[in-house]
Design an enzyme around this catalytic site. Structure first.
Site, short mmCIF file in Angstrom:
data_model
loop_
_atom_site.label_atom_id
_atom_site.label_comp_id
_atom_site.label_asym_id
_atom_site.label_seq_id
_atom_site.Cartn_x
_atom_site.Cartn_y
_atom_site.Cartn_z
N HIS A 52 0.82 -1.21 0.00
CA HIS A 52 0.00 0.00 0.00
C HIS A 52 0.86 1.26 0.00
O HIS A 52 0.57 2.21 -0.72
CB HIS A 52 -0.94 -0.02 1.20
CG HIS A 52 -1.75 1.23 1.34
ND1 HIS A 52 -1.47 2.20 2.28
CD2 HIS A 52 -2.82 1.68 0.64
CE1 HIS A 52 -2.34 3.18 2.15
NE2 HIS A 52 -3.17 2.90 1.18
N GLU A 79 2.19 1.86 -3.39
CA GLU A 79 1.19 2.46 -4.28
C GLU A 79 1.28 3.98 -4.23
O GLU A 79 1.23 4.67 -5.26
CB GLU A 79 -0.21 2.00 -3.89
CG GLU A 79 -1.33 2.65 -4.67
CD GLU A 79 -2.65 2.66 -3.93
OE1 GLU A 79 -3.31 3.72 -3.92
OE2 GLU A 79 -3.01 1.63 -3.34
N HIS A 80 1.43 4.54 -3.02
CA HIS A 80 1.59 5.99 -2.87
C HIS A 80 2.85 6.46 -3.59
O HIS A 80 2.85 7.51 -4.25
CB HIS A 80 1.67 6.35 -1.39
CG HIS A 80 0.35 6.34 -0.69
ND1 HIS A 80 -0.19 7.46 -0.11
CD2 HIS A 80 -0.55 5.34 -0.48
CE1 HIS A 80 -1.36 7.16 0.43
NE2 HIS A 80 -1.59 5.87 0.22
N GLU A 140 -3.83 8.03 7.50
CA GLU A 140 -4.94 7.27 6.90
C GLU A 140 -5.31 6.09 7.79
O GLU A 140 -6.49 5.83 8.03
CB GLU A 140 -4.51 6.78 5.52
CG GLU A 140 -5.57 5.98 4.78
CD GLU A 140 -5.06 5.45 3.44
OE1 GLU A 140 -5.68 4.53 2.90
OE2 GLU A 140 -4.03 5.97 2.94
#
Length: 447
Positions: free
Chosen positions: A71, A74-75, A151
């Site tokens: 994840h 992905e950023h 997040e």
């Protein structure tokens, strides 16, 4: 050997022969010399194209100490290359009238663009550039790490349901990568460094581990030519094998009681370990499980609403679900919220609903209602070009195969009440069950 591993094992041979195209149904398949798969689904109703690049890597590929890496990476894929510095990618897509984004799952990482059909070369050029030339800096990592930690705080740590969900998954999926959250554990995220990200990039972000899915108003051969132009020059690298655990014997019923001082309403979650489309030994079982979920929770006339909400009134809400698009075994899930705080009555009601599925075939009327609803939902979703691409990419990346999409309707129509009962008897057993209960902390109020 899984389908994914079988495909990867063929890469050396594929690199030695010309790429071949094969049409099956509405999807045309190509393989580039570097091992990259290209799947094209035509839909000429509007001059729009969806392009998606799927990488076979997600949170289930991670181990403790590196959770959240997929994840976080992905950023980082939006932080730029030498040719297109940070922000330039999104600026170009926006200028061309398109939209772009990305998502990470347990079994995949995917990046997409939605464009006018004649703008497809723009999307492919940009995706190929960051597949090969991504720049990773300590400064960008420090920024995105804080974004991800925030997040995580907002979605999980500050929400009772998030805290409960993480604890539930940890006992529901023992020994697999599904036991930890997609976003990762906070201490792992905080410890990830530039070398970890660079290693992840080198390991997994290669044409030989990627599938390009293009859906919309396109010609398959033209897409193949564009893919070969932009992605073809990128060398394919060997991909590490994944040490997934073999499917274990059912570990026995597991139970979680989680008390949270911020929750005021008890919640119940139950899940049976069941096969996915990729892992099922009996081809009809995943479709039977879809139908069973629809019998229980397919609209107002379904069993759970009829018996537990409007009937006995023990539940304020109750439901069931099954997602067969996973590369490992998945879960047949149920949930319930008590109407008057009696969580035991809701659990008993859900257990009895499952026992009835095992005990007797569903009625012809229920069977046809569930079948009609599944087919209607499926056809309605296929009206979206983006959904078509999503289905093709997810099925292929999780190991079920893109051909599964074309066979869905026939498989649902072929099911009998006996198929549903057999699947219920085979899988909806206490030995496969996890029960999770979240309730107010001792002394807290219960509404």
């Amino acid at each position: 050997m899984t389908k994914t591993n079988a495909v990867l094992a063929l890469i050396p041979a594929l690199m030695a022969v010309p790429a071949l195209a094969q049409e099956r149904g509405a999807v045309t398949e190509f393989t580039l010399d570097n091992g990259m798969q290209v799947l094209v689904r035509q839909d000429h109703r509007a001059p729009v194209v969806v392009s998606q690049v799927w990488y076979r890597v997600g949170s289930s590929y991670e181990s403790r100490g590196e959770t959240g890496l997929s994840h976080l990476f992905e950023h980082m894929m939006f932080k730029g290359t030498e040719r297109y510095p940070e922000g330039r990618f999104s600026e170009i897509i926006s200028r061309e009238g398109g939209r772009e984004n990305a998502f990470t799952g347990r079994d995949f990482s995917a990046y997409f663009e939605i464009m006018a059909a004649d703008r497809l070369p723009v999307a492919l050029e940009l995706e190929a550039d960051r597949m090969a030339n991504l720049q990773i800096s300590d400064e960008a990592l420090a920024t995105e790490r804080q974004v991800v930690l925030e997040e995580r705080r907002l979605r999980t740590e500050d929400r009772p349901e998030g805290r409960f969900g993480e604890r539930y998954a940890a006992i529901a999926h023992p020994g697999t990568g599904y036991a930890h959250p997609i976003i990762g554990w906070a201490d792992d995220i905080a410890a990830l460094d530039k070398a970890d990200l660079q290693g992840w990039y080198q390991q997994w972000y290669t044409p030989s581990n990627a599938t390009l899915v293009v859906a919309g108003d396109v010609d398959p051969q033209a897409v193949h030519d564009l893919a070969r132009e932009y992605f073809g020059p990128i060398p394919g690298r060997p991909v590490p094998s994944v040490a997934d655990p073999d499917n274990l014997d059912p570990p026995g019923e597991r139970r979680l009681i989680y008390r949270d001082d911020q929750t005021r309403v008890a919640q119940l979650r139950m899940g049976y370990e069941v096969p996915s489309l990729a892992t099922a030994e009996h081809a009809r079982d995943p479709y039977a499980l879809m139908m069973l979920a629809s019998v229980l929770d397919g609209g107002e006339g379904a069993r759970l609403a009829e018996k537990l909400v409007r009937g006995s009134g023990v539940a304020a809400a109750a439901g069931a679900g099954y997602n067969g698009m996973t590369r490992l075994d998945t879960e047949f899930s149920l949930f319930g919220v008590p109407a008057d705080g009696d969580i035991e009555a809701v659990e008993n009601g859900l257990r009895e609903a499952v026992a009835q599925l095992r005990r007797e075939p569903v009625s012809p009327e229920e069977l046809e209602r569930a079948r009609s609803q599944l087919l209607a939902d499926h056809l309605f979703e296929l009206d979206s070009v983006f959904y078509q691409a999503m289905q093709v990419g997810m099925l292929e990346t999780t190991g079920a195969g893109w051909e599964t999409l074309a066979a869905f309707e026939d498989n649902i129509r072929a099911l009998t009440a006996e198929d549903l009962q057999a699947a219920a008897q085979r899988y909806l057993q206490p030995e496969r069950l996890t029960v999770g209960i979240m309730q107010p902390a001792e002394g807290g109020e219960q509404e």
